[in-house]
Motif scaffolding. Structure first.
Motif: not given
Length: 258
Positions: A114-122, A144-154, A104-109
């Protein structure tokens, strides 16, 4: 010495078809260090995507060993991100909601990540856009941003730029390198394109067919940013191309019965 993040040992995979058993992979062994960018190339049908799916935990019917960290790979999980050839976005969700997926985007974390990833993927400025409003390259950046959301190891990428035009594909390669350098995520990228393999990788794994096995692993020592027009890039490209020509020669010998 640091232990490899990914350890593949004696991997063998067979498929049962109407014409009998097909041996897809044979005795594949590979170590991948944390933070590496590996590209995997080889002729069509050599088992590139099969290898990726085993690492992702999407295929668990194989012989041999596959470990991520100290854990056997027994199935999919949040420690492994997977990017398919198509973005596979939810058409009824905006960019930010596609990235958040089931969170949920209602969760501040979550919103901050999500905002950090949006900036990361331009994609800043496209948070409220829907998939139908995005280009192919932009849609793949959302995936790509969605796949990185949970900080995967690979992060595993199965020809993610194959359907893009040459200009967009080149741009996406630069975007992905930027993401990798900033995020330090270990990446394994399957491609048919030799230039793409050389441009992205620390090491290039070349598979040979029937059944798929590692022909050779080519280290790539070129500094970033890389230019495909430089002599050092072209020399390495020629080296990889030469390995493909050797594979073709061996196939001709096998088919002729010599």
């Amino acid at each position: 010495m640091t232990e490899p993040l990914l350890k593949i040992r004696g991997l063998n995979k067979t498929f049962q078809t109407g014409k009998g058993v097909v041996h897809a992979l044979a005795n594949v062994s590979l170590n991948v260090k944390e933070g590496e960018f590996i590209t995997v190339i080889g002729p069509s049908g050599c088992g590139k995507s099969t290898l990726l799916k085993i690492i992702a935990g999407l295929d668990t019917k194989y012989y041999g060993e596959a470990l991520l960290g100290d854990e056997w790979i027994k199935g999919p999980g949040i420690d492994k991100g997977f990017i398919f050839q198509e973005p596979r976005l939810f058409p009824w969700l905006t960019v930010e909601k596609n990235i958040a997926a089931d969170l949920s985007l209602r969760d501040p974390a979550v919103r901050a990540k999500v905002s950090e990833l949006i900036e990361l993927v331009r994609l800043t400025g496209f948070e409220k856009s829907y998939p139908r409003e995005l280009s192919g390259g932009m849609a793949q950046r959302v995936a790509i941003a969605r796949a990185l959301l949970r900080n995967p190891k690979v992060l595993l990428l199965d020809e993610p730029f194959g359907a893009l035009d040459a200009f967009t594909r080149s741009h996406m390669q630069e975007v992905l390198i930027d993401i990798w350098q900033k995020n330090k995520t270990t990446m394994i990228f399957v491609t048919h394109d030799i230039d793409e393999a050389v441009f992205l990788a620390n090491r290039i794994v070349i598979l040979k067919p029937r059944p798929g096995s590692i022909r050779t692993i080519v280290p790539v020592d070129l500094p970033f940013p890389r230019k495909k027009s430089t002599s050092s890039f072209q020399e390495l490209r020629y080296k990889v191309l030469s390995e493909f020509e050797k594979i073709e020669e061996l196939e001709l010998i096998d088919s002729s019965g010599i």
